[in-house]
Design a protein around this motif. Structure first.
Motif, PDB file in Angstrom:
ATOM      1  N   ILE A 132      73.321 -81.436  59.095  1.00 59.16           N
ATOM      2  CA  ILE A 132      72.911 -81.372  60.507  1.00 59.16           C
ATOM      3  C   ILE A 132      73.990 -80.581  61.262  1.00 59.16           C
ATOM      4  CG2 ILE A 132      72.359 -82.739  62.581  1.00 59.16           C
ATOM      5  CD1 ILE A 132      70.462 -83.667  60.503  1.00 59.16           C
ATOM      6  N   TYR A 133      73.660 -79.349  61.626  1.00 59.87           N
ATOM      7  CA  TYR A 133      74.611 -78.507  62.364  1.00 59.87           C
ATOM      8  C   TYR A 133      74.409 -78.722  63.860  1.00 59.87           C
ATOM      9  CZ  TYR A 133      75.598 -75.881  58.108  1.00 59.87           C
ATOM     10  OH  TYR A 133      75.995 -75.509  56.852  1.00 59.87           O
ATOM     11  N   THR A 134      75.543 -78.940  64.573  1.00 60.78           N
ATOM     12  CA  THR A 134      75.433 -79.188  66.005  1.00 60.78           C
ATOM     13  C   THR A 134      76.613 -78.567  66.736  1.00 60.78           C
ATOM     14  OG1 THR A 134      75.114 -80.940  67.639  1.00 60.78           O
ATOM     15  CG2 THR A 134      76.438 -81.518  65.721  1.00 60.78           C
ATOM     16  N   ASP A 135      76.852 -79.017  67.988  1.00 61.91           N
ATOM     17  CA  ASP A 135      77.923 -78.409  68.783  1.00 61.91           C
ATOM     18  C   ASP A 135      79.238 -79.166  68.695  1.00 61.91           C
ATOM     19  OD1 ASP A 135      77.132 -80.620  70.187  1.00 61.91           O
ATOM     20  OD2 ASP A 135      76.562 -79.552  72.011  1.00 61.91           O
TER      21      ASP A 135
ATOM     22  N   ARG B 257      68.230 -77.723  46.010  1.00 62.80           N
ATOM     23  CA  ARG B 257      67.681 -77.484  47.352  1.00 62.80           C
ATOM     24  C   ARG B 257      68.573 -78.079  48.438  1.00 62.80           C
ATOM     25  NH1 ARG B 257      61.239 -78.601  46.207  1.00 62.80           N
ATOM     26  NH2 ARG B 257      60.905 -76.602  45.160  1.00 62.80           N
ATOM     27  N   LEU B 258      68.466 -77.473  49.605  1.00 62.76           N
ATOM     28  CA  LEU B 258      69.296 -77.897  50.722  1.00 62.76           C
ATOM     29  C   LEU B 258      68.484 -77.824  52.002  1.00 62.76           C
ATOM     30  CD1 LEU B 258      72.326 -78.515  51.460  1.00 62.76           C
ATOM     31  CD2 LEU B 258      72.581 -76.074  51.898  1.00 62.76           C
ATOM     32  N   VAL B 259      68.664 -78.829  52.892  1.00 62.48           N
ATOM     33  CA  VAL B 259      68.078 -78.735  54.231  1.00 62.48           C
ATOM     34  C   VAL B 259      69.219 -78.501  55.219  1.00 62.48           C
ATOM     35  CG1 VAL B 259      66.894 -79.976  56.091  1.00 62.48           C
ATOM     36  CG2 VAL B 259      66.044 -80.126  53.741  1.00 62.48           C
ATOM     37  N   MET B 260      69.039 -77.499  56.087  1.00 66.87           N
ATOM     38  CA  MET B 260      70.022 -77.206  57.132  1.00 66.87           C
ATOM     39  C   MET B 260      69.307 -77.355  58.474  1.00 66.87           C
ATOM     40  SD  MET B 260      71.464 -73.633  55.472  1.00 66.87           S
ATOM     41  CE  MET B 260      72.978 -73.504  56.413  1.00 66.87           C
ATOM     42  N   LYS B 261      69.837 -78.220  59.365  1.00 70.54           N
ATOM     43  CA  LYS B 261      69.180 -78.411  60.665  1.00 70.54           C
ATOM     44  C   LYS B 261      70.083 -77.881  61.779  1.00 70.54           C
ATOM     45  CE  LYS B 261      68.507 -80.840  64.623  1.00 70.54           C
ATOM     46  NZ  LYS B 261      69.427 -81.404  65.633  1.00 70.54           N
ATOM     47  N   PHE B 262      69.509 -77.131  62.703  1.00 73.69           N
ATOM     48  CA  PHE B 262      70.281 -76.585  63.821  1.00 73.69           C
ATOM     49  C   PHE B 262      69.714 -77.074  65.149  1.00 73.69           C
ATOM     50  CE2 PHE B 262      71.062 -73.922  60.211  1.00 73.69           C
ATOM     51  CZ  PHE B 262      72.420 -73.653  60.283  1.00 73.69           C
ATOM     52  N   GLY B 263      70.572 -77.695  65.962  1.00 70.94           N
ATOM     53  CA  GLY B 263      70.153 -78.258  67.249  1.00 70.94           C
ATOM     54  C   GLY B 263      70.089 -77.214  68.352  1.00 70.94           C
ATOM     55  N   GLY B 264      69.698 -77.671  69.534  1.00 67.66           N
ATOM     56  CA  GLY B 264      69.425 -76.792  70.677  1.00 67.66           C
ATOM     57  C   GLY B 264      70.529 -75.818  71.057  1.00 67.66           C
ATOM     58  N   THR B 265      71.777 -76.298  71.134  1.00 71.62           N
ATOM     59  CA  THR B 265      72.850 -75.380  71.539  1.00 71.62           C
ATOM     60  C   THR B 265      73.128 -74.351  70.448  1.00 71.62           C
ATOM     61  OG1 THR B 265      74.302 -77.182  70.900  1.00 71.62           O
ATOM     62  CG2 THR B 265      74.172 -76.714  73.232  1.00 71.62           C
ATOM     63  N   SER B 266      72.813 -74.708  69.203  1.00 77.12           N
ATOM     64  CA  SER B 266      73.079 -73.793  68.090  1.00 77.12           C
ATOM     65  C   SER B 266      72.071 -72.644  68.032  1.00 77.12           C
ATOM     66  CB  SER B 266      73.051 -74.554  66.751  1.00 77.12           C
ATOM     67  OG  SER B 266      73.890 -75.678  66.813  1.00 77.12           O
TER      68      SER B 266
ATOM     69  N   THR C  11      73.830 -87.115  54.016  1.00 81.00           N
ATOM     70  CA  THR C  11      73.637 -86.343  55.246  1.00 81.00           C
ATOM     71  C   THR C  11      74.995 -86.043  55.860  1.00 81.00           C
ATOM     72  OG1 THR C  11      71.512 -87.427  55.583  1.00 81.00           O
ATOM     73  CG2 THR C  11      72.513 -86.460  57.535  1.00 81.00           C
ATOM     74  N   THR C  12      75.159 -84.824  56.334  1.00 82.05           N
ATOM     75  CA  THR C  12      76.423 -84.507  57.005  1.00 82.05           C
ATOM     76  C   THR C  12      76.149 -84.061  58.429  1.00 82.05           C
ATOM     77  OG1 THR C  12      76.558 -82.135  56.562  1.00 82.05           O
ATOM     78  CG2 THR C  12      77.335 -83.601  54.805  1.00 82.05           C
ATOM     79  N   VAL C  13      77.147 -84.210  59.290  1.00 83.77           N
ATOM     80  CA  VAL C  13      77.101 -83.655  60.648  1.00 83.77           C
ATOM     81  C   VAL C  13      78.231 -82.647  60.701  1.00 83.77           C
ATOM     82  CG1 VAL C  13      77.451 -84.134  63.101  1.00 83.77           C
ATOM     83  CG2 VAL C  13      76.142 -85.738  61.697  1.00 83.77           C
ATOM     84  N   ARG C  14      77.931 -81.392  61.032  1.00 77.75           N
ATOM     85  CA  ARG C  14      78.961 -80.344  61.034  1.00 77.75           C
ATOM     86  C   ARG C  14      78.685 -79.309  62.111  1.00 77.75           C
ATOM     87  NH1 ARG C  14      77.945 -77.824  55.114  1.00 77.75           N
ATOM     88  NH2 ARG C  14      79.591 -76.445  55.835  1.00 77.75           N
ATOM     89  N   SER C  15      79.632 -78.409  62.310  1.00 74.02           N
ATOM     90  CA  SER C  15      79.531 -77.489  63.448  1.00 74.02           C
ATOM     91  C   SER C  15      78.878 -76.159  63.091  1.00 74.02           C
ATOM     92  CB  SER C  15      80.928 -77.215  63.995  1.00 74.02           C
ATOM     93  OG  SER C  15      80.852 -76.219  64.981  1.00 74.02           O
TER      94      SER C  15
ATOM     95  N   PRO D 156      83.262 -78.928  56.079  1.00 74.76           N
ATOM     96  CA  PRO D 156      82.216 -79.854  55.630  1.00 74.76           C
ATOM     97  C   PRO D 156      81.722 -80.866  56.659  1.00 74.76           C
ATOM     98  CG  PRO D 156      84.314 -80.374  54.597  1.00 74.76           C
ATOM     99  CD  PRO D 156      84.528 -79.105  55.346  1.00 74.76           C
ATOM    100  N   GLY D 157      82.504 -81.165  57.713  1.00 73.15           N
ATOM    101  CA  GLY D 157      82.044 -82.123  58.728  1.00 73.15           C
ATOM    102  C   GLY D 157      82.166 -83.567  58.253  1.00 73.15           C
ATOM    103  N   THR D 158      81.322 -84.425  58.782  1.00 71.11           N
ATOM    104  CA  THR D 158      81.346 -85.860  58.442  1.00 71.11           C
ATOM    105  C   THR D 158      80.202 -86.188  57.495  1.00 71.11           C
ATOM    106  OG1 THR D 158      82.252 -86.423  60.605  1.00 71.11           O
ATOM    107  CG2 THR D 158      81.192 -88.211  59.378  1.00 71.11           C
ATOM    108  N   LEU D 159      80.521 -86.917  56.426  1.00 73.10           N
ATOM    109  CA  LEU D 159      79.484 -87.339  55.481  1.00 73.10           C
ATOM    110  C   LEU D 159      79.065 -88.774  55.790  1.00 73.10           C
ATOM    111  CD1 LEU D 159      77.839 -86.886  52.808  1.00 73.10           C
ATOM    112  CD2 LEU D 159      79.800 -87.911  51.621  1.00 73.10           C
ATOM    113  N   ILE D 160      77.755 -88.986  55.873  1.00 72.55           N
ATOM    114  CA  ILE D 160      77.237 -90.336  56.083  1.00 72.55           C
ATOM    115  C   ILE D 160      76.785 -90.832  54.716  1.00 72.55           C
ATOM    116  CG2 ILE D 160      75.565 -91.710  57.394  1.00 72.55           C
ATOM    117  CD1 ILE D 160      75.606 -88.981  59.183  1.00 72.55           C
ATOM    118  N   CYS D 161      77.340 -91.948  54.288  1.00 70.01           N
ATOM    119  CA  CYS D 161      77.127 -92.349  52.897  1.00 70.01           C
ATOM    120  C   CYS D 161      77.156 -93.870  52.737  1.00 70.01           C
ATOM    121  CB  CYS D 161      78.202 -91.704  52.029  1.00 70.01           C
ATOM    122  SG  CYS D 161      79.859 -92.126  52.589  1.00 70.01           S
ATOM    123  N   ASP D 162      77.060 -94.329  51.497  1.00 68.25           N
ATOM    124  CA  ASP D 162      77.073 -95.763  51.223  1.00 68.25           C
ATOM    125  C   ASP D 162      78.450 -96.375  51.437  1.00 68.25           C
ATOM    126  OD1 ASP D 162      74.442 -96.379  50.439  1.00 68.25           O
ATOM    127  OD2 ASP D 162      74.768 -95.171  48.637  1.00 68.25           O
ATOM    128  N   GLU D 163      78.430 -97.709  51.613  1.00 69.85           N
ATOM    129  CA  GLU D 163      79.675 -98.414  51.913  1.00 69.85           C
ATOM    130  C   GLU D 163      80.698 -98.352  50.780  1.00 69.85           C
ATOM    131  OE1 GLU D 163      80.871-102.814  53.571  1.00 69.85           O
ATOM    132  OE2 GLU D 163      78.803-102.156  53.688  1.00 69.85           O
TER     133      GLU D 163
END
Ligand code: ADP
Ligand code: ASP
Ligand code: MG
Length: 411
Positions: free
Chosen positions: A172-175, A3-12, A227-231, A241-248
């Motif tokens: 997390i897809y954004t601008d 499973r995958l969650v894809m989030k799209f923000g306001g400008t998207s 979690t990733t942040v991508r365009s 792929p954008g930026t991956l937020i992960c463990d240290e």
């Protein structure tokens, strides 16, 4: 199936054209074999418009009705995306927060997600449907009323859904195409990061980097949701792929300072010539705490007359007027000669886990800011960050100065 969650923000999702583009990104992941839950924001500018209408209707509006109005922006986009998906042959349906249900506290306007029952979403996946979920909203069980999660809250909806349905990842897809060393709109030389630790992202978000809502990072960290942040503006067939937020311990770039953030939402208050005796801090900060006003930075200095002290601190700009009233009322008990305040201030912060093992990191910044003629009004430091409060007019200069100082500029 994974499973995958894809989030799209306001400008998207700002136009029907862009909603079709979002549908194409979703189609790609469906073809790759994922069961997909999409979380959408309201169309760009919509939430501001709705908030404006409520305020215009009544300055002292009812918080539950505020939520009923401002949650509607996400209802529109969830329906529109479901329509767009079905148009290209992908079974889909929209879900409002209360339909899932996404259960929250009753703090209207800044509710916290308490539980998400994934059973109905599971049934939808079994029917082969993409779930298009309205972000930013939920329901308070006891009252049955619609709630919202605070501005930027769709990020939090997305991570919470990812944890609830056991998604492999939350994208997390954004601008912008990732998390940068600072806001790329302020510093053109900002660099995109491949990876950033949960801890650093949490600090960056709390200190003003609005690319992710703070609570979403907390949830991602607690539930270990990659979690990733991508365009969303990458072509759907060539999405990076954008930026991956992960463990240290993952392979994160080793830098002393990872990023610079800034926040304009604090205000400064100074109490002059406060009597310097035991209990005075309690006399000042007690009444503020009782009024639910969070104090952030605090500095105490010896007054000009040597026998009293000056107390400077910051409060959220939104609470500034209330704080002044509280302090006016407590003037007798506190015993200060004068009160001064400023709202045209900004808090600039540098964040990095490397600060733990390196001394003198902040001192370098104070020197560099002084060399640019920037006066520091207050300072706070903690293990992995330091912040300075300065005049708002110097925001860009200060952010760029620190960004270069710590070697973050793109070459
Ligand atoms: P969305 O509507 O998709 O939720 P937001 O406007 O909430 O998008 O967040 C994206 C914005 O965050 C970017 O346009 C950028 O200006 C800003 N931002 C602030 N700090 C950063 C950072 N360190 N990295 C990337 N973007 C940042
Ligand atoms: N639409 C809401 C806002 O503008 C939530 C979000 O976009 O995340 O704050
Ligand atoms: Mg946002």
């Amino acid at each position: 199936m994974p499973r995958l969650v894809m989030k799209f923000g306001g400008t998207s999702v700002a136009t029907i054209e862009r909603i079709r583009n979002v549908a194409a990104h979703v189609a790609r992941e469906v073809s790759a074999g994922y069961e997909v839950a999409v979380v959408v924001s309201a169309m760009s500018g919509k939430t501001n418009e709705l908030v404006g209408w409520v305020r215009e209707a009544d300055g002292g509006y009812d918080a539950a009705e505020y939520d009923a109005v401002v949650a509607s922006g996400e209802q529109v986009t969830s329906g529109l995306l479901a329509v767009a998906l079905r148009r290209v042959g992908i079974p889909a349906r929209s879900w409002q927060g209360w339909q899932v249900p996404i259960l929250t506290s009753d703090a209207h306007g800044s509710a916290r997600i308490e539980d998400i029952d994934g059973a109905r979403l599971d049934a939808g996946f079994r029917r082969g449907e993409v779930a298009v979920i309205a972000g930013f909203q939920g329901i308070h069980d006891e009252t049955g009323r619609i709630t919202t999660l605070g501005r930027g809250g769709s990020d939090t909806s997305a991570v919470a859904v990812a944890a609830a349905i056991g998604a492999e990842r939350c994208d997390i897809y954004t601008d912008v195409d990732g998390v940068y060393t600072t806001d790329p709109r302020v510093v053109p030389k900002a660099r995109r990061m491949e990876r950033v630790t949960f801890e650093e992202m949490l600090e960056m978000a709390s200190l003003g980097a609005k690319v992710l809502q703070v609570r979403s990072v907390e949830l991602a960290m607690v539930h270990r949701v990659p979690t990733t942040v991508r365009s969303s503006f990458d072509p759907p067939d060539a999405a990076r792929p954008g930026t991956l937020i992960c463990d240290e311990d993952s392979d994160v770039e080793q830098q002393i300072i990872t990023g610079i953030a800034f926040a304009r939402d604090e205000a400064q208050i100074t109490l002059r010539r406060v009597k310097d005796s035991p209990g005075v801090a309690a006399a000042i900060f007690g009444p503020l705490a009782d009024a639910n006003i969070n104090v952030d930075m605090i500095i105490q200095t010896v007054s000009g007359d040597q026998s009293t002290t000056d107390m400077t601190f910051t409060v959220p700009a939104a609470d500034y007027d209330r704080a002044r009233t509280v302090l006016d009322r407590a003037r007798e008990t506190i015993g200060y000669a004068q009160i001064e305040g400023a709202t045209d201030v900004v808090k600039v912060s540098a964040i990095g886990v490397g600060m733990r093992s390196h001394a003198g990191v902040a001192a370098k910044a104070f020197r560099a800011l002084a060399d640019k003629g920037i006066n520091i009004r207050a300072i706070t430091t903690s293990e992995i960050k330091f912040s300075v409060l300065i005049d708002a007019a110097y925001t860009e200069l200060a952010v760029r100065t620190l960004h270069s100082l710590y070697g973050l500029d793109r070459v």
